[in-house]
Design an enzyme around this catalytic site. Structure first.
Site, short mmCIF file in Angstrom:
data_model
loop_
_atom_site.label_atom_id
_atom_site.label_comp_id
_atom_site.label_asym_id
_atom_site.label_seq_id
_atom_site.Cartn_x
_atom_site.Cartn_y
_atom_site.Cartn_z
N ASP A 14 0.88 -1.16 0.00
CA ASP A 14 0.00 0.00 0.00
C ASP A 14 0.92 1.21 0.00
O ASP A 14 1.90 1.25 0.74
CB ASP A 14 -0.87 -0.02 1.26
N ASP A 51 -8.81 25.62 6.35
CA ASP A 51 -8.56 24.17 6.27
C ASP A 51 -7.19 23.89 6.89
O ASP A 51 -6.16 24.21 6.30
CB ASP A 51 -8.61 23.74 4.80
N GLU A 55 -3.25 19.06 3.38
CA GLU A 55 -3.70 19.35 2.01
C GLU A 55 -4.15 20.80 1.89
O GLU A 55 -3.78 21.50 0.95
CB GLU A 55 -4.84 18.41 1.60
N THR A 84 -16.39 16.46 6.05
CA THR A 84 -16.94 15.34 6.80
C THR A 84 -16.87 14.10 5.92
O THR A 84 -16.87 14.20 4.69
CB THR A 84 -18.42 15.56 7.21
N LYS A 102 -14.92 21.89 -2.38
CA LYS A 102 -13.83 21.07 -2.95
C LYS A 102 -13.94 19.71 -2.30
O LYS A 102 -14.26 19.60 -1.12
CB LYS A 102 -12.46 21.71 -2.69
#
Length: 175
Positions: A14, A51, A55, A84, A102
């Site tokens: 992964d 935010d 990111e 969420t 977004k």
């Protein structure tokens, strides 16, 4: 551990946290057809000002590198919409009624098409290209119309290429 396994010929990994650091970073702004790049970058910054995720911070940083100044953005009366798991998106509602979101391709597509708007084929191609390159596409819409995609890429851990080369020399294929 691989050396002691002996009979292994293929190793499946992964990528997130294994071969990458796990902090995705904004690397490119892709506009939808007919959307001005400067306007799109401003939209992305507005949706990311509160935010606190890696990111979100990287989107603001990439916007700054593109020459957009945060102090020039009108955020008076704006209401931030937190990400969420249910909505798979975040964004901002501006005082003038503009809604910027977004998020994940499927969530934004559902929102856009649910409002009777078309999801541009050109944007689907951008999303496919980003995904096939190991990136994460973050789709942006304004008032439920697609304006573009933010490309997120994860940072590869140092020394990974050398480790994979050692495995290949041992006859182990990595996937």
């Amino acid at each position: 551990a691989v050396e002691t396994a002996g009979d292994i010929d293929t190793l499946l990994l992964d990528k997130t946290g294994t071969i990458t650091i796990g902090n995705r970073k904004a690397t490119h702004f892709h506009t939808a057809p007919g959307v001005n790049l400067h306007d799109f970058v401003e939209t992305c910054l507005l949706s990311s000002l509160s935010d606190e995720t890696p990111e979100g911070k990287s989107i603001v940083e990439l916007g700054r590198e593109s020459g957009i100044r945060i102090r020039n953005l009108n955020t008076t009366g704006a209401r931030m919409i937190k990400f969420t798991a249910e909505t798979k998106c975040s964004g901002v509602d501006l005082a003038d009624g503009t809604q910027i979101r977004k998020g994940a391709f499927d969530a934004i597509r559902k929102m856009v098409e649910g409002a009777g708007n078309e999801f541009p084929k050109e944007v689907e191609e951008i999303i496919s290209s980003i995904s096939s390159n190991g990136g994460t596409p973050l789709v942006v819409c304004v008032n439920k119309k697609v304006t573009g995609v933010i490309e997120l890429q994860d940072i590869i851990k140092p020394g990974i290429q050398e480790r994979f080369e050692r495995l290949r020399k041992m006859g182990v294929k990595t996937v």
